[in-house]
Design a protein around this motif. Structure first.
Motif, PDB file in Angstrom:
ATOM      1  N   THR A 145       0.866  -1.172   0.000  1.00  0.00           N
ATOM      2  CA  THR A 145       0.000   0.000   0.000  1.00  0.00           C
ATOM      3  C   THR A 145       0.907   1.228   0.000  1.00  0.00           C
ATOM      4  OG1 THR A 145      -1.694  -1.175   1.250  1.00  0.00           O
ATOM      5  CG2 THR A 145      -1.801   1.233   1.271  1.00  0.00           C
ATOM      6  N   LEU A 171      -3.263   5.255   1.483  1.00  0.00           N
ATOM      7  CA  LEU A 171      -4.629   4.845   1.783  1.00  0.00           C
ATOM      8  C   LEU A 171      -5.288   5.930   2.618  1.00  0.00           C
ATOM      9  CD1 LEU A 171      -6.995   2.829   1.916  1.00  0.00           C
ATOM     10  CD2 LEU A 171      -5.859   1.794   3.894  1.00  0.00           C
ATOM     11  N   LEU A 227      -7.072   4.845  -2.613  1.00  0.00           N
ATOM     12  CA  LEU A 227      -6.057   3.808  -2.403  1.00  0.00           C
ATOM     13  C   LEU A 227      -5.083   3.800  -3.571  1.00  0.00           C
ATOM     14  CD1 LEU A 227      -4.884   1.229  -1.025  1.00  0.00           C
ATOM     15  CD2 LEU A 227      -6.546  -0.077  -2.365  1.00  0.00           C
ATOM     16  N   TYR A 277      -2.266   1.207  -4.543  1.00  0.00           N
ATOM     17  CA  TYR A 277      -1.693  -0.097  -4.213  1.00  0.00           C
ATOM     18  C   TYR A 277      -0.724  -0.449  -5.328  1.00  0.00           C
ATOM     19  CZ  TYR A 277      -1.372  -4.815  -2.396  1.00  0.00           C
ATOM     20  OH  TYR A 277      -0.892  -5.984  -1.852  1.00  0.00           O
ATOM     21  N   ILE A 296      -9.979  -2.190   0.244  1.00  0.00           N
ATOM     22  CA  ILE A 296     -11.115  -1.268   0.173  1.00  0.00           C
ATOM     23  C   ILE A 296     -12.306  -1.831   0.941  1.00  0.00           C
ATOM     24  CG2 ILE A 296     -12.828  -0.266  -1.401  1.00  0.00           C
ATOM     25  CD1 ILE A 296     -10.400  -0.018  -3.412  1.00  0.00           C
ATOM     26  N   SER A 344     -11.617  -1.467   4.629  1.00  0.00           N
ATOM     27  CA  SER A 344     -11.655  -0.065   5.065  1.00  0.00           C
ATOM     28  C   SER A 344     -13.086   0.445   5.175  1.00  0.00           C
ATOM     29  CB  SER A 344     -10.872   0.819   4.095  1.00  0.00           C
ATOM     30  OG  SER A 344      -9.510   0.456   4.080  1.00  0.00           O
TER      31      SER A 344
END
Length: 162
Positions: free
Chosen positions: A24, A27, A85, A87, A121, A124
């Motif tokens: 990541t 984020l 995000l 990634y 995701i 989260s």
């Protein structure tokens, strides 16, 4: 079949795609109207998702590919939640013809990253107090073609040959 001197031809080494790392990069999750946004809502929120892929050559035969996913859920003009995000993964690519390298980096690499980004995701959003957001599979071939068309249109608008 021989190579002209009676010996069989040497087979070309097979293409290789190795994932060296994935991580990541960035984020962010926001629930700006909590706790009111967590109350039962009269209708489903409108959810808007944007996906982008970028790549950088970081060493010989090694590429960092970043899958960026941004999303926002709104209901009655109020933001329920939003996320952003980035990634990424580092990929080593060997024995791939030059004409196939760009599509491989921009289609197959993000396809490998997507399930992990999807899970981040979903977690989260769930941890933000909402049901997990399970993103639909992404057509990375279609996304790649869209980006090529957008670039060709931009170049044509600038008067440059593509």
């Amino acid at each position: 079949m021989t190579n002209g001197n009676g010996a069989p031809p040497e087979a070309a080494p097979p293409p290789q795609l190795n994932v060296l790392a994935q991580y990541t990069k960035d984020l962010s999750f926001e629930n700006p109207n909590a706790p009111a946004s967590l109350a039962p809502q009269p209708q489903q929120p409108a959810i808007n998702i944007q996906i982008n892929v970028t790549a950088n050559n970081i060493a010989e035969n090694e590429y960092e590919v970043t899958l960026s996913v941004e999303g926002k859920a709104e209901n009655a003009g109020k933001v329920m939640f939003s996320f952003d995000l980035a990634y990424a993964g580092v990929f080593r690519i060997l024995n791939v013809p030059p004409e196939n390298l760009h599509p491989l980096i921009m289609i197959e690499c993000p396809r490998l990253l997507f399930p992990f980004a999807r899970e981040i995701i979903a977690t989260s959003v769930r941890d933000g107090g909402f049901p997990p957001l399970m993103l639909d599979p992404v057509d990375f071939v279609g996304l790649y073609r869209q980006n090529l068309e957008r670039q060709a249109t931009a170049q044509a608008a600038q008067g440059k040959p593509s």
